[in-house]
Scaffold this motif. Structure first.
Motif, short mmCIF file in Angstrom:
data_model
loop_
_atom_site.label_atom_id
_atom_site.label_comp_id
_atom_site.label_asym_id
_atom_site.label_seq_id
_atom_site.Cartn_x
_atom_site.Cartn_y
_atom_site.Cartn_z
N ASP A 14 25.68 -24.01 -36.09
CA ASP A 14 24.65 -24.94 -36.56
C ASP A 14 23.29 -24.31 -36.36
OD1 ASP A 14 24.37 -25.06 -33.84
OD2 ASP A 14 25.28 -27.04 -33.64
N ASP A 15 22.23 -25.12 -36.28
CA ASP A 15 20.90 -24.52 -36.16
C ASP A 15 20.59 -24.05 -34.74
OD1 ASP A 15 20.89 -27.07 -35.28
OD2 ASP A 15 19.26 -27.78 -36.57
N VAL A 16 21.51 -24.25 -33.82
CA VAL A 16 21.31 -23.75 -32.46
C VAL A 16 21.95 -22.37 -32.29
CG1 VAL A 16 21.77 -24.19 -30.01
CG2 VAL A 16 21.15 -26.08 -31.53
N ALA A 17 23.18 -22.24 -32.79
CA ALA A 17 23.87 -20.96 -32.63
C ALA A 17 24.85 -20.75 -33.77
CB ALA A 17 24.61 -20.93 -31.30
N ARG A 18 25.05 -19.49 -34.15
CA ARG A 18 26.02 -19.16 -35.19
C ARG A 18 26.85 -17.95 -34.79
NH1 ARG A 18 25.73 -22.05 -39.96
NH2 ARG A 18 23.77 -23.13 -40.29
N LEU A 19 28.12 -17.99 -35.23
CA LEU A 19 29.06 -16.90 -34.94
C LEU A 19 28.82 -15.75 -35.92
CD1 LEU A 19 31.57 -16.03 -33.32
CD2 LEU A 19 32.97 -17.20 -35.01
N ILE A 20 28.86 -14.53 -35.42
CA ILE A 20 28.64 -13.37 -36.30
C ILE A 20 29.93 -12.56 -36.48
CG2 ILE A 20 27.43 -11.17 -36.53
CD1 ILE A 20 25.10 -12.57 -35.05
N ALA A 21 30.63 -12.31 -35.38
CA ALA A 21 31.84 -11.50 -35.50
C ALA A 21 32.77 -11.73 -34.32
CB ALA A 21 31.48 -10.02 -35.59
N VAL A 22 34.06 -11.52 -34.58
CA VAL A 22 35.05 -11.55 -33.51
C VAL A 22 35.95 -10.33 -33.71
CG1 VAL A 22 36.89 -12.87 -32.40
CG2 VAL A 22 35.02 -14.08 -33.52
N ARG A 23 36.26 -9.63 -32.63
CA ARG A 23 37.09 -8.43 -32.75
C ARG A 23 38.12 -8.38 -31.63
NH1 ARG A 23 31.78 -6.74 -33.19
NH2 ARG A 23 31.18 -6.47 -35.37
N SER A 36 29.96 -23.46 -26.38
CA SER A 36 29.69 -24.85 -26.03
C SER A 36 28.82 -24.96 -24.79
CB SER A 36 31.01 -25.59 -25.82
OG SER A 36 31.77 -24.92 -24.84
N SER A 37 28.18 -26.09 -24.69
CA SER A 37 27.43 -26.45 -23.49
C SER A 37 27.92 -27.84 -23.11
CB SER A 37 25.94 -26.47 -23.80
OG SER A 37 25.65 -27.58 -24.62
N PRO A 38 27.55 -28.33 -21.93
CA PRO A 38 27.97 -29.70 -21.59
C PRO A 38 27.51 -30.71 -22.65
CG PRO A 38 27.12 -28.60 -19.65
CD PRO A 38 26.88 -27.66 -20.79
N ALA A 39 26.45 -30.39 -23.37
CA ALA A 39 25.89 -31.35 -24.33
C ALA A 39 26.58 -31.31 -25.69
CB ALA A 39 24.40 -31.07 -24.53
N ALA A 40 26.99 -30.10 -26.16
CA ALA A 40 27.49 -30.01 -27.54
C ALA A 40 28.36 -28.78 -27.72
CB ALA A 40 26.32 -29.94 -28.52
N ILE A 41 29.20 -28.86 -28.77
CA ILE A 41 29.96 -27.68 -29.19
C ILE A 41 29.24 -27.12 -30.41
CG2 ILE A 41 32.18 -26.87 -30.10
CD1 ILE A 41 33.43 -29.32 -28.59
N ARG A 42 28.78 -25.89 -30.33
CA ARG A 42 27.99 -25.32 -31.43
C ARG A 42 28.89 -24.77 -32.53
NH1 ARG A 42 24.01 -28.37 -31.22
NH2 ARG A 42 23.08 -28.44 -29.15
#
Lengths: 292, 430
Positions: free
Chosen positions: B271-280, B366-372
């Protein structure tokens, strides 16, 4: 400590299966023209039986009226032709009531046309088998013909019942019935092999056959007697092998005179078609799994 | 010894006609015969592409051999099986066989949905090459193996897919030919049935039948076959002991499922807080791989961008096996707020821990507040035991249950047995 000496290989080979020489198979690209392998077909006769059984079972499970259609269809057509052609147009029969004349013709004709249509598309409708398992491919069109032959036997019983109702005497000539039937089966085998093989590559066959079948019906003595054909065309007319087959079929059950010449021509044509088609089939069957 | 199957210079050619239906029509043929003939030479080279699915294959298989055939999709594995099964004919060369061939190129060959289970056993059995007497004899065994006794007289169209494949495999497993040809048939049914099927195949093998086996599951190949051939673009490129050829193949594989990247940050998970770029997925020496030796550790690396800083976001990795069993979750325990920027977090799963099979990874931030973001099945990899004797299996090569496969230390104490048992009077009195 004693170390056991390793056994010689002879004791090991005893446990291994012996190569069955009678099941020796060589697979190579085909170069020569060959006829059908009758011995192999015979070895697969049980598969033929199961495919015929499957065809009948599925067909009658899916139809509400079941096996009754085999009986009702020719009877309904007989009624239609008897009313419109026999009564209104006054088309003559070859002797005896027109209804019997047309019913006997329709019984063998619906077998022939039904078997021809289903066998010509049989390889493509069974593509899922052809691409997954080996068996002599000719089994498939043969099974399609076989299933229709079972239908024929049922409708034949009805035909006999109608004959009895009309008090038509059943004479010794009925013993000759297998002659036209065998020729019809061989002719169907020939045409079925040829058309089904060609249909794998050229799908037009499946579309064209039902149309040609209609034409063929009017070129055969089903709803009119051969006597209506002008005499100078009779020989040419007899080159339609169904003329000999239908005439002899009728002659044997209605105890009429045999048209030997027409039957001989039908037998000759059948033989030629059978030889050509079985070698064409063998030539083409190698590529069925790739094209179907 | 005389081979049961011999292939000499076997090749199979296909013609591909682009932009044309798979079949021709009469009109095409007629055009070809008339005007086509004049320009056939130019037309053919343009319109028809010749493709060799197999080329110059030479192979000798001894009776009782269990041969694994591996290679990428399109390498020619299925074509080879089809040639040996006589489904299609070779373009060049010669194949010689001794014995009845049973080919199971799919599960359920000849099954018809309108027919009952019982009827399908007979139909499918006959199509696969059994006689009626043989099916009569084996019928009870087939039904018992499939575990659908209660539904045997119900049309198979009412079966669940699990019941259907169980019955279909059961028929196929009882065909009993001298040469058995299998294409990926072991991947049917639930874990319990797969285990049973595998046992059945092992017993067929132990009866001394010759088996040709195609699979993408290296584990089954290694376990079932002694000898393996590797096909690549229609050529036979390696032939030898199963684990050698399997590891040669595995190391040559392009990374496929082992890496996922999102080029466009705006459409990437998040979302606008964090985005995934790659997984390997990486091996212990840093190479990206989708095949992991059971004895070696494997690293899951995730790259992500934090767009709005300040939240104590923790990366976490969720690990599932091929049956969807949730094996475990692991997360970064630090609770420091993260600043905006690009991050790369890596977690290392030790060797001798995961069981053999396909592992699927979910990654989340994730943080205690939300799953990004929480992305499912981002990467997968296979854990493979090459059966060299120093994994948790030891020298045991049979099926091994359990979702993890730790290599644990055992201690066994030993007290020598006395030659005559000593019974004290007190024991007797009790």
């Amino acid at each position: 400590m004693l170390v056991p000496t390793p056994n010689s290989s002879s004791s090991q080979t005893e446990n291994l299966p012996i190569l069955p020489a009678d099941r020796h198979v060589v697979i190579e690209p085909r170069k020569r023209w060959r006829l059908l392998d009758i011995r192999e077909l015979w070895a697969y006769r049980e598969l033929l039986y199961f495919l015929i059984w499957r065809d009948l079972k599925i067909r009658y499970k899916q139809a509400v009226f079941g096996i009754g259609w085999v009986v009702v269809q020719p009877l309904m057509l007989t009624l239609i032709f008897t009313v419109f052609l026999g009564k209104l147009a006054r088309v003559p029969s070859s002797g005896g009531p027109y209804a019997l004349f047309v019913l006997s013709g329709l019984v063998i004709w619906s077998f022939f046309s039904g078997a021809l249509i289903t066998s010509s598309i049989s390889l493509t409708t069974n593509a899922h088998l052809i691409t997954k398992v080996y068996f002599p491919r000719a089994i498939i069109p043969l099974a399609a013909i076989g299933a229709r032959f079972v239908d024929f036997l049922i409708s034949f019983v009805i035909l006999i019942a109608v004959l009895i109702y009309y008090r038509v005497p059943i004479t010794g000539s009925i013993l000759l019935l297998p002659v036209p039937l065998v020729i019809a089966l061989l002719l169907l085998t020939g045409l079925g092999l040829l058309l089904s093989a060609v249909n794998v590559k050229y799908r037009d066959i499946g579309v064209v056959i039902p149309v040609l079948i209609q034409l063929w019906m009017f070129l055969s003595p089903i709803i009119y007697p051969v006597a209506l054909v002008p005499a100078r065309f009779r020989i040419l007319y007899a080159f339609n092998p169904l003329v000999g087959i239908i005439e002899s079929f009728r002659a044997s059950i209605l105890s009429q005179a045999w048209n030997g010449a027409a039957l001989a021509i039908a037998a000759g044509i059948t033989l030629v078609i059978l030889l050509i088609s079985s070698s064409v089939f063998r030539k083409m069957e190698a590529a069925f799994a790739d094209n179907v | 010894m005389k081979p049961i199957i011999t292939l000499e210079n076997v090749g199979k050619q296909y013609r591909i006609r682009p932009a044309r239906a798979s079949y021709e029509t009469f009109r095409d043929a007629l055009t070809e015969m008339t005007i086509g003939r004049l320009r056939r030479r130019q037309q053919d080279t343009r319109a028809t592409e010749i493709f060799w699915a197999l080329r110059e294959i030479n192979l000798r298989i001894a009776p009782g051999d269990v041969l694994g055939i591996i290679g990428r999709n399109g390498a020619g594995k299925s074509t080879l099986l089809k040639l040996i099964s006589r489904i299609t004919e070779p373009t060049t060369g010669r194949i010689e066989l001794f014995g009845r061939v049973g080919s199971l190129l799919e599960v359920g060959t000849g099954f018809h949905p309108e027919l009952t289970g019982r009827e399908n056993v007979y139909l499918s059995g006959a199509i696969l090459g059994m006689t009626r007497a043989e099916i009569n004899r084996k019928f009870d065994e087939i039904v018992a193996f499939s575990e659908i006794e209660k539904f045997i007289d119900v049309p198979v169209k009412w079966y669940s897919s699990g019941m259907y494949v169980r019955l279909a495999f059961s028929v196929a497993a009882h065909v009993d030919p001298e040469i058995l040809i299998l294409d990926e048939v072991l991947s049917v049914g639930d874990a319990h049935f797969q285990f049973k099927s595998f046992k059945k195949l092992e017993s067929i093998r132990n009866e001394g039948r010759t088996i040709l086996f195609v699979s993408h599951n290296m584990q089954s190949v290694i376990r079932l076959c002694k000898r393996v051939i590797l096909l690549s673009s229609g050529n036979l490129i390696a032939d030898g002991p199963a684990h050698e050829i399997a590891s040669q193949y595995l190391s040559s594989r392009v990374r496929s499922a082992a890496e996922r990247t999102w080029d466009d940050i705006n459409s990437a998970p998040g979302d606008d807080v964090a985005r995934l770029i790659a997984v390997r997925v990486r091996t212990d020496d840093g190479a990206i791989t989708d095949v992991v030796d059971i004895r070696k550790s494997v690293a899951i690396e995730m790259e992500y961008e934090i767009l709005t800083g300040g939240e104590p976001l923790a990366p976490n990795v969720h690990v599932f096996n091929e049956d969807g069993v949730y094996l475990f979750v692991t997360g970064d325990r630090s609770t420091q707020p993260k600043q905006a920027g690009r991050y790369k977090s890596t977690v290392c799963i030790p060797g001798n821990f995961l069981a053999e099979g396909t592992i699927s990874i979910n990654v989340a931030l994730s943080s205690p507040a939300a799953i990004r973001f929480n992305e499912h099945d981002v990467v997968t990899f296979q854990v493979v035991d090459t059966l060299e004797g120093n994994s948790a299996r030891g020298n045991y090569t049979g099926p091994m249950p359990g979702v993890v496969r730790p290599l644990l230390n055992w201690t066994t104490s030993y007290t020598p047995a006395l030659s005559t048992p000593v019974i004290s009077l007190e024991d007797v009195s009790v």
